[in-house]
Structure formats: structure tokens, C-alpha cells
Design an enzyme around this catalytic site. Structure first.
Site, PDB file in Angstrom:
ATOM      1  N   GLU A   1     -34.932   8.271  23.922  1.00  0.00           N
ATOM      2  CA  GLU A   1     -35.049   7.123  24.811  1.00  0.00           C
ATOM      3  C   GLU A   1     -35.645   7.510  26.157  1.00  0.00           C
ATOM      4  O   GLU A   1     -35.439   8.607  26.654  1.00  0.00           O
ATOM      5  CB  GLU A   1     -33.651   6.552  25.073  1.00  0.00           C
ATOM      6  CG  GLU A   1     -32.973   6.083  23.812  1.00  0.00           C
ATOM      7  CD  GLU A   1     -31.539   5.656  24.054  1.00  0.00           C
ATOM      8  OE1 GLU A   1     -30.765   5.674  23.103  1.00  0.00           O
ATOM      9  OE2 GLU A   1     -31.200   5.314  25.194  1.00  0.00           O
TER      10      GLU A   1
ATOM     11  N   CYS B   1     -37.227   7.791  33.563  1.00  0.00           N
ATOM     12  CA  CYS B   1     -36.155   8.692  33.152  1.00  0.00           C
ATOM     13  C   CYS B   1     -36.482   9.146  31.731  1.00  0.00           C
ATOM     14  O   CYS B   1     -36.571   8.316  30.822  1.00  0.00           O
ATOM     15  CB  CYS B   1     -34.838   7.917  33.186  1.00  0.00           C
ATOM     16  SG  CYS B   1     -33.459   8.808  32.476  1.00  0.00           S
TER      17      CYS B   1
ATOM     18  N   CYS C   1     -27.572  15.993  22.146  1.00  0.00           N
ATOM     19  CA  CYS C   1     -27.111  16.969  23.134  1.00  0.00           C
ATOM     20  C   CYS C   1     -25.943  17.753  22.547  1.00  0.00           C
ATOM     21  O   CYS C   1     -25.147  17.216  21.790  1.00  0.00           O
ATOM     22  CB  CYS C   1     -26.667  16.240  24.406  1.00  0.00           C
ATOM     23  SG  CYS C   1     -26.184  17.347  25.741  1.00  0.00           S
TER      24      CYS C   1
ATOM     25  N   CYS D   1     -19.992  15.658  26.197  1.00  0.00           N
ATOM     26  CA  CYS D   1     -19.199  14.919  27.192  1.00  0.00           C
ATOM     27  C   CYS D   1     -18.661  13.641  26.529  1.00  0.00           C
ATOM     28  O   CYS D   1     -19.406  12.941  25.838  1.00  0.00           O
ATOM     29  CB  CYS D   1     -20.047  14.568  28.408  1.00  0.00           C
ATOM     30  SG  CYS D   1     -20.811  16.017  29.153  1.00  0.00           S
TER      31      CYS D   1
ATOM     32  N   CYS E   1     -20.223   9.973  27.108  1.00  0.00           N
ATOM     33  CA  CYS E   1     -21.684   9.843  26.967  1.00  0.00           C
ATOM     34  C   CYS E   1     -22.092   9.510  25.529  1.00  0.00           C
ATOM     35  O   CYS E   1     -21.677  10.183  24.585  1.00  0.00           O
ATOM     36  CB  CYS E   1     -22.321  11.160  27.407  1.00  0.00           C
ATOM     37  SG  CYS E   1     -24.087  11.247  27.099  1.00  0.00           S
TER      38      CYS E   1
ATOM     39  N   CYS F   1     -28.951   6.070  28.986  1.00  0.00           N
ATOM     40  CA  CYS F   1     -29.562   6.699  27.819  1.00  0.00           C
ATOM     41  C   CYS F   1     -28.575   7.107  26.742  1.00  0.00           C
ATOM     42  O   CYS F   1     -27.463   7.467  27.025  1.00  0.00           O
ATOM     43  CB  CYS F   1     -30.375   7.901  28.264  1.00  0.00           C
ATOM     44  SG  CYS F   1     -32.029   7.404  28.711  1.00  0.00           S
TER      45      CYS F   1
HETATM   46  N1  SAH Z   1     -27.363  16.304  30.486  1.00  0.00           N
HETATM   47  C1  SAH Z   1     -27.665  16.031  31.831  1.00  0.00           C
HETATM   48  C2  SAH Z   1     -28.688  14.940  32.005  1.00  0.00           C
HETATM   49  C3  SAH Z   1     -28.605  13.779  31.089  1.00  0.00           C
HETATM   50  S1  SAH Z   1     -27.207  12.724  31.308  1.00  0.00           S
HETATM   51  C4  SAH Z   1     -26.406  15.740  32.611  1.00  0.00           C
HETATM   52  O1  SAH Z   1     -25.361  15.577  31.999  1.00  0.00           O
HETATM   53  O2  SAH Z   1     -26.478  15.724  33.836  1.00  0.00           O
HETATM   54  C5  SAH Z   1     -27.688  11.869  32.796  1.00  0.00           C
HETATM   55  C6  SAH Z   1     -26.525  11.377  33.634  1.00  0.00           C
HETATM   56  O3  SAH Z   1     -25.881  10.277  32.989  1.00  0.00           O
HETATM   57  C7  SAH Z   1     -25.456  12.435  33.873  1.00  0.00           C
HETATM   58  O4  SAH Z   1     -25.030  12.404  35.214  1.00  0.00           O
HETATM   59  C8  SAH Z   1     -24.353  11.967  32.944  1.00  0.00           C
HETATM   60  O5  SAH Z   1     -23.118  12.480  33.323  1.00  0.00           O
HETATM   61  C9  SAH Z   1     -24.485  10.467  33.080  1.00  0.00           C
HETATM   62  N2  SAH Z   1     -23.828   9.685  32.049  1.00  0.00           N
HETATM   63  C10 SAH Z   1     -23.698   9.931  30.744  1.00  0.00           C
HETATM   64  N3  SAH Z   1     -23.020   8.946  30.122  1.00  0.00           N
HETATM   65  C11 SAH Z   1     -22.718   8.035  31.080  1.00  0.00           C
HETATM   66  C12 SAH Z   1     -22.027   6.801  31.075  1.00  0.00           C
HETATM   67  N4  SAH Z   1     -21.494   6.306  29.970  1.00  0.00           N
HETATM   68  N5  SAH Z   1     -21.918   6.141  32.249  1.00  0.00           N
HETATM   69  C13 SAH Z   1     -22.458   6.636  33.397  1.00  0.00           C
HETATM   70  N6  SAH Z   1     -23.114   7.805  33.458  1.00  0.00           N
HETATM   71  C14 SAH Z   1     -23.246   8.499  32.311  1.00  0.00           C
HETATM   72 FE1  SF4 Z   2     -25.226  15.923  27.276  1.00  0.00          FE
HETATM   73 FE2  SF4 Z   2     -24.488  13.459  27.838  1.00  0.00          FE
HETATM   74 FE3  SF4 Z   2     -23.060  15.507  28.743  1.00  0.00          FE
HETATM   75 FE4  SF4 Z   2     -25.497  15.038  29.773  1.00  0.00          FE
HETATM   76  S1  SF4 Z   2     -23.714  13.701  29.911  1.00  0.00           S
HETATM   77  S2  SF4 Z   2     -24.622  16.998  29.129  1.00  0.00           S
HETATM   78  S3  SF4 Z   2     -26.548  14.259  27.943  1.00  0.00           S
HETATM   79  S4  SF4 Z   2     -23.340  14.960  26.590  1.00  0.00           S
END
Ligand code: SAH
Ligand code: SF4
Length: 349
Positions: free
Chosen positions: A93, A106, A113, A117, A120, A334
Site C-alpha cells: 500500500e 507514504c 513486516c 506490533c 498494527c 497502512c
Molecule cells: N515499521 C515502521 C514504519 C511503518 S509503521 C515503524 O513502525 O515505525 C508507520 C507508523 O504507523 C508507525 O509509527 C507505527 O507505529 C504506526 N502505526 C501502526 N499501526 C497503527 C495504528 N493502528 N494506529 C496508529 N498508528 C499505527
Molecule cells: Fe512493522 Fe507495523 Fe510494527 Fe511498523 S508498526 S514495525 S510496520 S508491525
């Protein structure tokens, strides 16, 4: 496919070596590079090349392109979200946002990944593969062509962990900022990481003028490791030290991302602890109401909570902004779109 040369990921020097190695004069490499810059998707389109060079490219090279699989335009703010497919059918995406000063995209750095997390959508759908530098460029090119715009800012904040795909991401940063490619200055590039400490030190050594965003989402290790497995490998103290090193090496202020999750990390006490941990650092905190992803059980904090959290940080001298969420009607965060796409394919089977 893999044994063919990925020419859009090549530096001008590498491309020259390939073309001259194939028995063609040096100026042909420049012509090929110019076509790639114009977005040519095949050797056929490279009109001023002789037939034998076209054949050489067709036989020994490939040109990465991102095909629009799906596209959504937000009714509220014209944010556009794409699901792009690559040659092997894998999808990622990208989101294009319009700001007062231009367009920002973006992009994704991996298909899925590995970091897991729990809040996410990308983390929940597992990992497939890392993207090449050319596949990162292709996302920008495809969006620019589709919308007939020129993007001025790039954020590596889509699917994937950029520092878990370090070499390709460094290559991408070099290419995208070069005149031969999209010529987007490094100061207009932001890389977001969940905090892979050794890679932050490594990145600092390159002294790129890019912005580093670090996903913190909690004020201490105990709370952080509940949602971010990476916190168990790299404690916050080490992470903040690496960020200080990044600032020293590059002079770029680090941004901390903090997704406010109702009842999890949004108390006044959390805000006070965060302010204390960040005091004296050259940083900025981005507060983002968490995007509720199906199956996570997490919900965004109330506006009142968001404000109280921001006020406590500001009151203690920590620069903080509550970020407005763009494209809330199109799941612009994303990972959510691809997950739905995969689910719908599964349903079709
Ligand atoms: N992997 C990297 C970049 C991609 S995620 C990282 O984790 O920083 C991009 C951002 O979106 C990160 O700050 C992540 O913590 C946040 N993110 C992921 N899922 C989310 C959600 N459900 N609501 C808000 N932010 C989210
Ligand atoms: Fe990976 Fe999502 Fe964690 Fe970023 S927030 S490191 S994309 S699992």
C-alpha cells in the site's frame, strides 16, 4: 526473474558497467537512464536505442513497475490510497496526501513486516518479502503518473520496517534524491522505525539529512513490550541513546511517534513519564489517535485525553502535536487495505 538485472535499482555507475559490459558504448547507458527517469516500463519504449540493445535489456534485465490493483480517494480530504502489485503478484500500500505545501507520499518498504506490533494491521498479517529499491521508486512513479502530480515529500511509513531492509532502503534514499532519478532532497524524506538500535547507529554514519521518526508508543519498557516485541530486544534507554547519536551525527531532530490507545498508554501519568524521559533531548512528539484495527481490541483515546496528554508534554517543555488523521474513510493507515484484499481473495477461493 532473479537472475536478471534490476536496472532501476542501479546507480549510474552500475548501469554503465552493465551496458558497456554487454558490448555497448557508454553513452547508451545514459540514454537508458534517461528513459528510466521518464518512467519507461519496457525496452520497447526506449525509442532511440538500437535493436540489439533493446534485445539485451529484454533478455538480461527487468524494469520494476507498480501496477495499480486498487485505488481509493477519500471524500473528505482527497487523500488517495493505492494497493500496488509487483511482478510476482505481491501487493503493498501507498498513500498520497495533499498538504498546503505540496504532495506527500507514504510508501512501503516490505511486503508485510516481521516486527509483530500488536496494534498494527501490517504486523498482524505476517511477512512475505522485502522490497527492492526500484520497487520503492516505482510506487512514487506510479502515483505521480496516475495523479499527474510531482511529489515533494516521501515518508517511509507504509508497510514494513525500513531498517529491517537496510541495504535496499539506503540504496533507495541515494537514488530518489539523485538528479538522475526523482531528485527529491533528503530533507524531504522521513524514515520511520520501530527502533532497531544497531541500525540507527549504522544509518547515522551515512549522515543523510533525512528525518528520523521513531515509534515509541509507550513511556517505559514494561508497557512498550506489551505492544511492541522489539522493545524486548532493545530497551528504551538504548533506543534514546541511539537517537541522541543520530542527532549528533546529522543535526536532525528526531521525531517520536506516539499512538494514543484508550486506557493503555494515554494516562496523565504516562504523559509525565514520557516528558521526563525526553527532557533535554532534541525531539518532537507526534501524537496520533490509534487507528482501530479489527481484531486488536484497541481504540483511540478521546479528544479530551489527547488534549490532556499533549498539554502535559507541552507544559514540561516537550514539543508535541496531535496529528490530524487524513483519509479516515479509506483506512489510510497502512496495512489495513492489503489485509482486507487478502481476506477477500481467501473468500473467493
Ligand atoms: N515499521 C515502521 C514504519 C511503518 S509503521 C515503524 O513502525 O515505525 C508507520 C507508523 O504507523 C508507525 O509509527 C507505527 O507505529 C504506526 N502505526 C501502526 N499501526 C497503527 C495504528 N493502528 N494506529 C496508529 N498508528 C499505527
Ligand atoms: Fe512493522 Fe507495523 Fe510494527 Fe511498523 S508498526 S514495525 S510496520 S508491525
Amino acid at each position: 526473474m532473479t537472475e536478471r538485472a534490476d536496472i532501476k535499482s542501479m546507480t549510474p555507475e552500475e548501469l554503465t558497467a552493465l551496458i558497456t559490459g554487454g558490448g555497448f558504448p557508454k553513452f547508451r547507458a545514459k540514454q537508458v537512464a534517461d528513459w528510466l527517469k521518464k518512467g519507461a516500463a519496457s525496452a520497447e519504449e526506449m525509442k532511440n536505442l538500437p535493436a540489439d540493445l533493446k534485445k539485451f535489456i529484454q533478455n538480461y534485465c527487468y524494469i520494476s513497475v507498480a501496477i495499480i490493483e486498487k485505488k481509493f480517494v477519500s471524500r473528505y480530504d482527497k487523500t488517495v490510497k493505492y494497493l500496488f502489485a509487483f511482478a510476482d503478484g505481491e501487493c503493498v500500500e501507498s498513500v498520497v496526501m495533499r498538504y498546503r505545501h505540496g504532495y506527500s507520499i507514504c510508501i512501503s518498504t516490505q511486503v508485510g513486516c516481521r516486527m509483530g506490533c500488536t496494534f498494527c494491521a501490517t504486523g498482524k498479517s505476517g511477512f512475505s518479502r522485502s522490497l527492492t529499491a526500484s520497487e520503492m521508486l516505482a510506487q512514487i512513479e506510479a502515483a505521480q503518473r496516475d495523479l499527474d502530480i510531482r511529489v515533494s515529500n516521501v515518508v517511509l511509513m507504509g508497510m514494513g520496517e525500513p531498517l529491517d531492509n537496510f541495504e535496499n532502503v539506503v540504496r533507495f534514499i541515494r537514488l530518489v534524491s539523485s538528479e538522475q532519478s526523482l531528485n527529491i532532497g533528503t530533507r524531504h524524506i522521513t524514515l520511520s522505525t520501530c527502533g532497531i538500535v544497531p541500525k540507527i547507529y549504522e544509518l547515522a554514519k551515512y549522515r543523510f539529512q533525512i528525518n528520523l521518526a521513531v515509534s515509541l508508543h509507550a513511556p517505559n519498557d514494561e508497557l512498550r513490550s506489551r505492544t511492541m516485541p522489539i522493545a524486548r530486544a532493545y530497551p528504551m534507554e538504548q533506543l534514546l541513546r541511539a537517537c541522541a547519536d543520530y542527532f549528533e551525527a546529522t543535526g536532525r531532530r528526531v521525531t517520536y511517534e506516539y499512538a494514543l490507545i484508550s486506557g493503555v498508554n494515554d494516562s496523565d501519568e504516562c504523559a509525565r513519564e514520557l516528558a521526563q524521559k525526553l527532557s533535554g533531548t532534541h525531539s518532537h512528539v507526534n501524537l496520533i489517535p490509534v487507528n482501530a484495527v479489527e481484531g486488536t481490541g484497541f481504540n483511540k483515546s478521546s479528544i479530551k485525553r489527547q488534549q490532556s496528554f499533549a498539554d502535559i508534554l507541552a507544559g514540561r517543555g516537550i514539543a508535541a502535536t496531535v496529528r490530524r488523521t487524513l483519509g479516515s474513510d479509506i483506512n489510510a493507515s497502512c496495512g489495513q487495505l492489503r489485509r482486507k484484499h487478502i481476506d477477500s481473495i481467501k473468500e473467493d477461493l
